[in-house]
Structure formats: structure tokens, C-alpha cells
Design an enzyme around this catalytic site. Structure first.
Site, PDB file in Angstrom:
ATOM      1  N   SER A 179      71.521  -2.764  56.374  1.00  0.00           N
ATOM      2  CA  SER A 179      70.970  -4.034  56.641  1.00  0.00           C
ATOM      3  C   SER A 179      71.526  -4.791  57.643  1.00  0.00           C
ATOM      4  CB  SER A 179      70.603  -4.784  55.211  1.00  0.00           C
ATOM      5  OG  SER A 179      71.606  -5.472  54.884  1.00  0.00           O
ATOM      6  N   LEU A 180      71.150  -6.072  57.788  1.00  0.00           N
ATOM      7  CA  LEU A 180      71.945  -6.802  58.819  1.00  0.00           C
ATOM      8  C   LEU A 180      72.307  -8.132  58.063  1.00  0.00           C
ATOM      9  CD1 LEU A 180      69.162  -6.480  61.750  1.00  0.00           C
ATOM     10  CD2 LEU A 180      71.393  -5.731  61.709  1.00  0.00           C
TER      11      LEU A 180
ATOM     12  N   GLU B 203      66.165  -8.338  70.311  1.00  0.00           N
ATOM     13  CA  GLU B 203      65.121  -7.698  69.829  1.00  0.00           C
ATOM     14  C   GLU B 203      64.277  -8.406  68.800  1.00  0.00           C
ATOM     15  OE1 GLU B 203      66.205  -3.801  68.322  1.00  0.00           O
ATOM     16  OE2 GLU B 203      67.348  -3.311  70.175  1.00  0.00           O
TER      17      GLU B 203
ATOM     18  N   LYS C 184      62.831  -9.282  65.378  1.00  0.00           N
ATOM     19  CA  LYS C 184      62.919  -8.757  64.056  1.00  0.00           C
ATOM     20  C   LYS C 184      61.428  -8.584  63.382  1.00  0.00           C
ATOM     21  CE  LYS C 184      65.674  -9.357  59.833  1.00  0.00           C
ATOM     22  NZ  LYS C 184      64.932  -8.644  59.120  1.00  0.00           N
TER      23      LYS C 184
ATOM     24  N   ASP D 145      58.883  -7.890  60.652  1.00  0.00           N
ATOM     25  CA  ASP D 145      58.848  -7.827  59.487  1.00  0.00           C
ATOM     26  C   ASP D 145      58.007  -6.996  58.728  1.00  0.00           C
ATOM     27  OD1 ASP D 145      59.399  -9.057  57.006  1.00  0.00           O
ATOM     28  OD2 ASP D 145      58.343 -10.779  57.204  1.00  0.00           O
TER      29      ASP D 145
ATOM     30  N   ARG E 275      63.988   3.757  53.498  1.00  0.00           N
ATOM     31  CA  ARG E 275      65.248   3.394  53.514  1.00  0.00           C
ATOM     32  C   ARG E 275      65.597   3.638  52.064  1.00  0.00           C
ATOM     33  NH1 ARG E 275      68.064  -1.895  52.101  1.00  0.00           N
ATOM     34  NH2 ARG E 275      69.912  -1.696  53.332  1.00  0.00           N
TER      35      ARG E 275
ATOM     36  N   GLU F 269      60.667   0.371  62.540  1.00  0.00           N
ATOM     37  CA  GLU F 269      59.960  -0.553  61.502  1.00  0.00           C
ATOM     38  C   GLU F 269      58.587  -0.036  61.335  1.00  0.00           C
ATOM     39  OE1 GLU F 269      62.136  -2.368  60.224  1.00  0.00           O
ATOM     40  OE2 GLU F 269      61.027  -4.186  59.182  1.00  0.00           O
TER      41      GLU F 269
ATOM     42  N   TYR G 189      63.477   1.532  67.071  1.00  0.00           N
ATOM     43  CA  TYR G 189      64.706   0.661  67.650  1.00  0.00           C
ATOM     44  C   TYR G 189      66.011   1.412  67.519  1.00  0.00           C
ATOM     45  CZ  TYR G 189      64.422  -0.953  62.717  1.00  0.00           C
ATOM     46  OH  TYR G 189      64.297  -1.292  61.397  1.00  0.00           O
TER      47      TYR G 189
ATOM     48  N   LYS H 169      67.539 -15.555  61.659  1.00  0.00           N
ATOM     49  CA  LYS H 169      66.292 -15.670  60.877  1.00  0.00           C
ATOM     50  C   LYS H 169      65.714 -17.070  61.247  1.00  0.00           C
ATOM     51  CE  LYS H 169      65.500 -13.586  57.268  1.00  0.00           C
ATOM     52  NZ  LYS H 169      65.731 -12.602  56.305  1.00  0.00           N
TER      53      LYS H 169
ATOM     54  N   CYS I 290      31.756 -21.615  35.171  1.00  0.00           N
ATOM     55  CA  CYS I 290      31.865 -21.681  36.715  1.00  0.00           C
ATOM     56  C   CYS I 290      31.637 -23.325  37.256  1.00  0.00           C
ATOM     57  CB  CYS I 290      30.878 -20.737  37.388  1.00  0.00           C
ATOM     58  SG  CYS I 290      30.958 -21.049  39.384  1.00  0.00           S
TER      59      CYS I 290
ATOM     60  N   CYS J 239      28.232 -23.097  39.030  1.00  0.00           N
ATOM     61  CA  CYS J 239      26.991 -22.915  38.772  1.00  0.00           C
ATOM     62  C   CYS J 239      26.903 -22.961  37.053  1.00  0.00           C
ATOM     63  CB  CYS J 239      26.208 -21.559  39.191  1.00  0.00           C
ATOM     64  SG  CYS J 239      27.378 -19.993  38.146  1.00  0.00           S
TER      65      CYS J 239
ATOM     66  N   CYS K 260      33.348 -15.629  38.263  1.00  0.00           N
ATOM     67  CA  CYS K 260      32.049 -16.029  37.911  1.00  0.00           C
ATOM     68  C   CYS K 260      31.245 -15.066  37.771  1.00  0.00           C
ATOM     69  CB  CYS K 260      31.526 -17.290  38.776  1.00  0.00           C
ATOM     70  SG  CYS K 260      29.882 -17.429  38.312  1.00  0.00           S
TER      71      CYS K 260
ATOM     72  N   CYS L 275      24.987 -17.277  41.249  1.00  0.00           N
ATOM     73  CA  CYS L 275      25.933 -18.227  41.511  1.00  0.00           C
ATOM     74  C   CYS L 275      25.830 -18.746  43.138  1.00  0.00           C
ATOM     75  CB  CYS L 275      27.340 -17.931  41.318  1.00  0.00           C
ATOM     76  SG  CYS L 275      28.421 -19.242  41.461  1.00  0.00           S
TER      77      CYS L 275
HETATM   78  S1  IVH Z   1      68.496  -2.722  63.402  1.00  0.00           S
HETATM   79  C1  IVH Z   1      72.309  -1.329  61.729  1.00  0.00           C
HETATM   80  N1  IVH Z   1      66.432  -3.772  64.826  1.00  0.00           N
HETATM   81  O1  IVH Z   1      65.731  -5.555  59.716  1.00  0.00           O
HETATM   82  C2  IVH Z   1      70.939  -1.691  62.335  1.00  0.00           C
HETATM   83  N2  IVH Z   1      66.463  -3.742  62.447  1.00  0.00           N
HETATM   84  O2  IVH Z   1      67.374  -7.135  57.831  1.00  0.00           O
HETATM   85  C3  IVH Z   1      69.823  -2.172  61.348  1.00  0.00           C
HETATM   86  N3  IVH Z   1      64.629  -4.986  61.507  1.00  0.00           N
HETATM   87  O3  IVH Z   1      66.524  -2.800  57.559  1.00  0.00           O
HETATM   88  C4  IVH Z   1      68.641  -1.967  61.803  1.00  0.00           C
HETATM   89  N4  IVH Z   1      63.389  -5.392  63.405  1.00  0.00           N
HETATM   90  O4  IVH Z   1      64.323  -3.067  58.623  1.00  0.00           O
HETATM   91  C5  IVH Z   1      66.845  -3.511  63.502  1.00  0.00           C
HETATM   92  N5  IVH Z   1      64.845  -4.802  66.136  1.00  0.00           N
HETATM   93  C6  IVH Z   1      65.262  -4.370  64.848  1.00  0.00           C
HETATM   94  C7  IVH Z   1      64.780  -4.940  63.447  1.00  0.00           C
HETATM   95  C8  IVH Z   1      65.399  -4.192  62.543  1.00  0.00           C
HETATM   96  C9  IVH Z   1      63.320  -5.356  62.136  1.00  0.00           C
HETATM   97  C10 IVH Z   1      64.663  -4.849  59.852  1.00  0.00           C
HETATM   98  C11 IVH Z   1      65.003  -3.408  59.517  1.00  0.00           C
HETATM   99  C12 IVH Z   1      66.404  -3.853  58.508  1.00  0.00           C
HETATM  100  C13 IVH Z   1      66.242  -5.348  58.389  1.00  0.00           C
HETATM  101  C14 IVH Z   1      67.523  -6.076  58.281  1.00  0.00           C
END
Ligand code: IVH
Length: 671
Positions: free
Chosen positions: A83-84, A114, A116, A118, A137, A179, A231, A319, A414, A417, A432, A437
Site C-alpha cells: 500500500s502507500l 498519477e 489516486k 478510489d 490484493r 485499479e 498503473y 490525500k 407512513c 399516507c 410503507c 401511497c
Molecule cells: S501504486 C507500490 N498508483 O492506492 C505501489 N496505487 O493507498 C502501490 N491506487 O493499494 C500502488 N491509484 O489500490 C498506485 N495511480 C496509482 C493508484 C494506486 C490508486 C491505490 C492502490 C493502492 C492504494 C494505496
């Protein structure tokens, strides 16, 4: 045509379809109409039906294949899916850069920015250019094999031609990480449909994505129009190109969908500008993002920087702050929606969030109220997310924000009605049940008039709006009391159209009992159930009198549907409606269908692909002969009917010693 010529023809057609899929689903730039695309696809389906031996798993017709599964198997990742680390301010971002400078001993790093996205991260493993596996994952080192679902996502290539890979500089065996997400438009539409069907709605597209990727039935995933952005590009679990920006271009060249909103920044000032510019623009994206990912572009420096326990040091996620605010709940008021669902809505002391004044927020349902522990008078944090309606995130409690005291309770009647409000056991929503109604009225009438129900052509939204707003129609029975004079008062209504509508309404009286049952709008009673009810009972009066147990004797009617029918007719408004419809002259009785007894008491399980009947047909044949069809094999199963490609159910049957028969033997039993 010789068989190799046919094979060539089929493969050429597939290549053409793949090309158009890429234009449509990856590049958003179709070159042919949907109808022309369907022509190509149908031609391929026809050829494959004629030459089933030539079907290959990577054919565009095979996206939804295989059978529903009983669960997912675990799959190990080639290297950990990390994760990041997050940064929530410019300062935290600059701290990260400082660490990167110190550790690498350089200050001339370039960064790729890039979006992020969701959604849910997912690994795609390709062998010899073919999609072999899709893995969630999971805990980062082991995920779940969701290949059958991943295959249904049209922006994910099932196969990439060798020359294309070669040109892009990718080996035959490689891995993509990216993603999976649900575009907002699909999210809103699907949630609306769920609401109509009385199912719990998903709070945001991310949760919906997770639920969809882990669907056991791939055809459901296919319907949900998921999307996938790539990505990361790996070989043996490692990056192999010298820059991340190059990996993105390479993925693009190979036919993957890569997010175009990215930027190579020379320094952190440029990064910061990118972040700021997307803060406002993100509202206009067709999917949700929750920040910007900043990555050191050169992979050799990435390797030098390495990882901490769970995240790379060479990347950080900035974020965006949730668009939220703290305010006080002045009241909680149930609001009745088009489907009759009562949603508790918090009336707030107005507060600005992201440029608009917010004075209402949804609390979804009683479970959510309990989960939040929220009371009237509480101070709460309110957020505006991907959905249009703001929501209450949590209760705030400190010296300046004392707790409220007044508990909210769902009314028994309700507020619109006075009809009965019920909560079906096992469900989250209160509704309801009164079909008349006014809150539900327009939706109810449109359903009633639609083609598969009473088929009243010309009774569309515009007309229904006018009829209900002027009070001319207060329930569906009132439609049958409409006179020409009433219609002529309305806008855009001439003599001829008025006559046509009245003739259509008159004609609808001739439709059979099952249509009337379906038209009542009883929850969970769709076209098929209505048909079974009509065949079983033969009249609406019998259905109205039936107990839940008696209703459960009907094909495909379980406790949930039975309960819903009993509830419906327990409401006096609904009984009155039925009696008014009878007076109006609608069909209230039909032909009771005597069930066969040949298979009485026998339980069947169908598995694999049957040749002569679809699954539904086979099921109906068995049920009409008094048998039962179940979804899983157990000791109680009498027969497993196995077609080609039968899988785990067949194994289970053998294990338990259940008789396994083919389609022909089934026909023998029925004869
Ligand atoms: S790189 C080691 N690039 O964010 C590299 N992640 O909070 C890890 N995510 O688990 C991933 N957009 O699901 C990367 N452009 C992007 C992303 C991205 C969304 C998500 C991904 C990761 C999560 C971490």
C-alpha cells in the site's frame, strides 16, 4: 470452406472485434455504431455455434463463461502488493521529499504524478500474452483468484497479439497491477435499481466495486460495467523498464486502459501545482479519486530507495481532505421515497461544504443510526462524497459539542399516507406497504402501465405526472374511471390521443391474471413469480386468503416472498385496491395449472452446459413435473443432471454417491 479457412475467418473476426472493443472500452472512441458491433459479435457467435470445437477461451464471446462458484481459491502474488504512505498537507509532502533526498543522496529526482483512483487494486497475470489470472490484493502476499469476474471487464484485454507485445517491449509472461473501479454513472444507476428491488444500497463506488469483484456469479459482474486502469507493469514481480512514465506509455501501447491524467514533474513545486489543479477538477471526473499518487520516476532510484514494512519509500499518496464539516442535528425526519422506503434524514443547522450550503444529510436506515449512535441534538461530522446527498459520518463529542438526548424512532405508520410501515426480518430498510401511497404513486402507475405488465401504451411519465398532480388518479384503479373529459383538460392532449389512451386502458382489462398480480407491485413479486402464483392458485381471491405456508408451496416462492405477499394484503388500502380493480373489470381468475406428479418429492441439481434445453427450461420442466431444483448438491439430492463442462458439483455428487444422469435420462424420467 476448409476447416483451416474457417478457423482463419473466425480468428480474423475476433481480431476485428477486439480492435473495436479497445476503441470503445479503453479509448472511449468507438468508430462503429453499437448495432454494427453487435452484427460482428453475432456473426462470431453464429460461427462458434456451428463450429464449437473452434471456440477458444480468449474469444470475445467467452468473457462470461464458466459456472457460478462456491467460493474463491487463494493465489499467491509474485511479489507483495504494497500500500502507500499518505500525506495530508503540503508540509507532509515536503517532508517526504526531504527523506527521499537524504536517502538517495540526490536532489534532481523527477516525479510522476498519477490520480489516486478510489477502487480496488488488482493484479492481472498474463502468460504467453493471454490473461491467465486476476488476483485481488488480499493481505498483500496472498489474494483471491477472481479470474472469471475479471474476464468480464471489457477494458481488460483477454489476449494481446505477439507482435503488439513485441512492439511495446513486453515479454509474453508479464503482470499488470492497477485499479478496478465502478464509474459513478454505473454506481448511481445500479444503486437506484437496488433500491427499487428493495436491496440495501452501497454507500460508495469503492464498496460496490469490492462487492462486485467478489461476486460468485460472473454474469453479475459483467452487468455492472466495471472499469480497470493499469498503473504498474512487472515481470517476475519486478519492474523492468527504466521509468514509471515509460511503463505507463508501454501499458497504453499494449492496449491497457491507462489514466491519461498524469504528469512528469521536475520538482515538488510542479507536483504541488498538479495536486491543486485536480482538487477542484476531480468533481468533473466520471469516477472517484481520493488523492494523487506521487512516484519517483526512475526505477533504478526506486530500487535504491526500497521499502519500509508495507509501503515503498519512493512513492506517497497525497490525500485530499474529505469535503466535510461539523454541525448540529436539529431533527431527524423520515422521508418516503418512490419505492416506499423510509429514509431517516438529518435536518442540520446549515453549514457550507465545498462551496454549497448543506442542510440535510442522509442517515440511510436504522442500522446506520445505531452504528453511529446518533441522537437528535448531536453534533456530527457531515461529508459530501461521490454521492449527491451528503451523509453523516460520525458523532462529535467534546466541551463545545455536548451530546443530544432525543432518540429517533421509525414511525409505525407512513408519514405521507398513514399506511403500515414494516421492516422485513433480515432487511435493513423500513417501507410503507400501501400501494396507493402518494409518495410511490407515480412509480407504481408507470410500473402498472409498462409493456410487460398491463401494457397501456401512451401512459408515459409526462401523462402520469399530470394525472397524479391534478389528483385525477390516486391509485391504479382510478385509471379505469378516467373519462375523455378528464384527459382533455391536460396539456398536449387532443381528442385522438385521449381516445387512444382510453382504448389502451380498456384493452388492458383483457390481460390474464398474472399481469394483474405483477401489476400490483408487491415487493419481490416479479413477472415469473406472478406467473407461478397465478398457475398455482388460479385466482386472486385465493392468493389473498393464502397463508405464508400455503404461499411457500408455490414454485420459487420462499419465506421472504411469501411474507411480502401476506404483508401486502394485510394492509386495508391494498385490499380495497384489489376490490376496486375487480369492480373495474380486470381479470381476477385464470387457469389453475395442475402439476405433474412424475417427479414429486425428487430433488435435482443442474450443472454444466446442457445441450437441448437452457437451464431455465430444464428447471421448469422438472418443476412442472412436481420436482424441485436446488443450487447445491447434498445427501438429499436425488439426481445431478450433468451437461458438458460440469465442475465441482459433479465431483461432489460422486463423492456423496448421488445418481448422476444426462439430459437424455432426464427426458426419460419426464416422459
Ligand atoms: S501504486 C507500490 N498508483 O492506492 C505501489 N496505487 O493507498 C502501490 N491506487 O493499494 C500502488 N491509484 O489500490 C498506485 N495511480 C496509482 C493508484 C494506486 C490508486 C491505490 C492502490 C493502492 C492504494 C494505496
Amino acid at each position: 470452406m476448409s476447416s483451416s479457412a474457417i478457423e482463419k475467418k473466425i480468428e480474423a473476426l475476433r481480431e476485428k472485434i477486439r480492435h473495436h472493443e479497445h476503441l470503445y472500452y479503453v479509448l472511449d472512441a468507438p468508430k462503429i455504431s453499437d448495432a454494427d458491433f453487435d452484427v460482428l459479435m453475432n456473426e462470431l457467435k453464429r460461427l462458434e455455434a456451428e463450429y464449437p470445437k473452434l471456440i477458444t477461451p480468449d474469444s470475445p464471446t467467452q468473457r462470461v463463461g464458466g459456472k457460478p462458484r462456491e467460493g474463491f481459491v487463494k493465489a499467491k502474488h509474485s511479489s507483495p502488493m504494497l500500500s502507500l504512505d499518505n500525506a495530508y498537507s503540503e508540509e507532509e509532502l515536503r517532508d517526504w521529499e526531504r527523506r527521499v533526498h537524504e536517502l538517495s543522496g540526490r536532489t534532481d529526482l523527477e516525479y510522476i504524478c498519477e490520480l489516486k483512483l478510489d477502487g480496488m487494486s488488482l493484479a492481472l497475470v498474463y502468460r504467453d500474452g493471454r490473461l491467465e489470472r486476476g488476483i485481488t490484493r488480499g493481505d498483500g502476499s496472498v489474494g483471491e483468484d477472481v479470474t472469471l469476474n475479471v474476464r468480464t471487464v471489457r477494458s481488460i484485454p483477454l489476449v494481446i497479439a505477439k507482435d503488439k507485445l513485441k512492439k511495446a517491449g513486453i515479454p509474453g509472461d508479464f503482470e499488470v497491477r492497477g485499479e478496478m473501479l465502478m464509474p459513478l454513472a454505473a454506481f448511481r444507476k445500479l444503486n437506484e435499481e437496488r433500491e427499487k428491488q428493495g436491496l440495501a444500497v452501497f454507500a460508495n463506488p469503492r464498496n460496490f466495486t469490492a462487492g462486485t469483484v467478489r461476486q460468485l456469479e460472473p454474469s453479475i459482474t459483467a452487468q455492472r460495467r466495471m472499469d480497470y486502469f493499469a498503473y504498474l507493469l512487472l515481470k517476475d514481480g519486478q519492474t523492468f523498464l527504466d521509468r514509471q512514465s515509460k511503463a505507463m506509455d508501454t501499458l497504453d501501447a499494449a492496449g491497457f486502459k491507462v489514466n491519461p491524467n498524469r504528469k512528469l514533474a521536475k520538482n515538488l513545486d510542479e507536483v504541488w501545482r498538479f495536486i491543486q489543479s485536480w482538487e477542484a477538477k476531480r468533481e468533473s471526473l466520471p469516477y472517484e479519486i481520493d488523492g494523487i499518487v506521487v512516484k519517483v520516476d526512475r526505477t533504478s532510484w526506486q530500487r535504491e530507495l526500497g521499502f519500509t514494512g508495507k509501503a515503498p519509500r519512493w512513492a506517497i499518496a497525497y490525500k485530499y481532505a474529505a469535503r466535510g464539516a461539523v454541525t448540529q442535528i436539529e431533527n431527524i425526519v423520515p422521508q418516503v421515497g418512490r419505492t416506499g422506503k423510509l429514509t431517516p434524514v438529518a435536518w442540520l443547522k446549515p453549514v457550507p461544504i465545498g462551496g454549497t450550503m448543506v442542510s440535510r444529510a442522509t442517515l440511510h436506515n436504522m442500522d446506520e443510526i445505531e452504528r453511529l449512535g446518533v441522537k437528535i441534538g448531536d453534533w456530527v461530522e457531515v461529508e459530501r462524497g461521490g454521492d449527491v446527498i451528503p451523509k453523516v459520518v460520525k458523532v462529535v463529542e467534546d466541551k463545545e459539542h455536548p451530546r443530544g438526548h432525543q432518540q429517533f424512532e421509525m414511525p409505525e405508520h407512513c408519514p405521507v399516507c398513514g399506511g403500515n410501515v414494516v421492516r422485513t426480518p433480515g432487511e435493513v430498510d423500513h417501507r410503507c406497504v400501501n400501494a396507493n401511497c402518494p409518495a410511490k404513486l407515480q412509480g407504481t402507475i408507470l410500473h402498472f402501465a409498462s409493456r410487460h405488465v398491463m401494457d397501456i401504451d401512451g401512459l408515459g411519465e409526462a401523462l402520469v405526472n399530470q394525472l397524479t398532480e391534478r389528483g385525477l388518479v390516486k391509485n391504479v384503479a382510478d385509471l379505469y374511471a378516467l373519462k375523455k373529459d378528464h384527459l382533455l383538460q391536460l396539456e398536449r392532449m387532443g381528442e385522438k390521443s385521449a381516445e387512444n389512451v382510453l382504448a389502451e386502458i380498456e384493452d388492458s382489462k383483457k390481460l390474464p391474471l398474472e399481469r394483474v398480480i405483477y401489476g400490483l407491485g408487491i415487493r419481490f413479486v416479479g413477472e415469473r413469480t406472478a406467473q407461478f402464483l397465478a398457475e398455482h392458485f388460479g385466482s386472486l381471491d385465493e392468493i389473498m386468503k393464502a397463508s405464508a405456508e400455503q404461499l411457500e408451496e408455490v414454485n420459487e416462492v420462499g419465506p421472504r416472498i411469501a411474507e411480502s405477499i401476506v404483508e401486502f394484503f394485510a394492509d386495508e388500502h391494498n385490499r380495497k385496491l384489489a376490490s376496486d380493480l375487480r369492480k373495474a373489470g380486470l381479470t381476477f381468475s385464470g387457469q389453475k395449472k395442475e402439476k405433474g406428479t412424475k417427479l414429486a418429492g425428487k430433488t435435482f441439481v443442474l450443472t454444466g452446459t446442457l445441450e437441448r434445453h437452457t437451464r431455465d427450461e430444464a428447471k421448469k420442466l422438472i418443476e412442472d413435473a412436481g420436482g424441485r431444483v436446488s443450487g447445491s448438491v447434498s445427501k438429499k439430492t436425488d439426481y445431478v443432471v450433468a451437461g458438458s463442462d460440469a465442475g465441482s458439483k459433479l465431483d461432489k455428487a460422486r463423492e456423496l454417491g448421488v445418481s448422476v444422469i444426462g439430459e437424455q435420462e432426464l427426458e426419460g424420467l419426464l416422459a
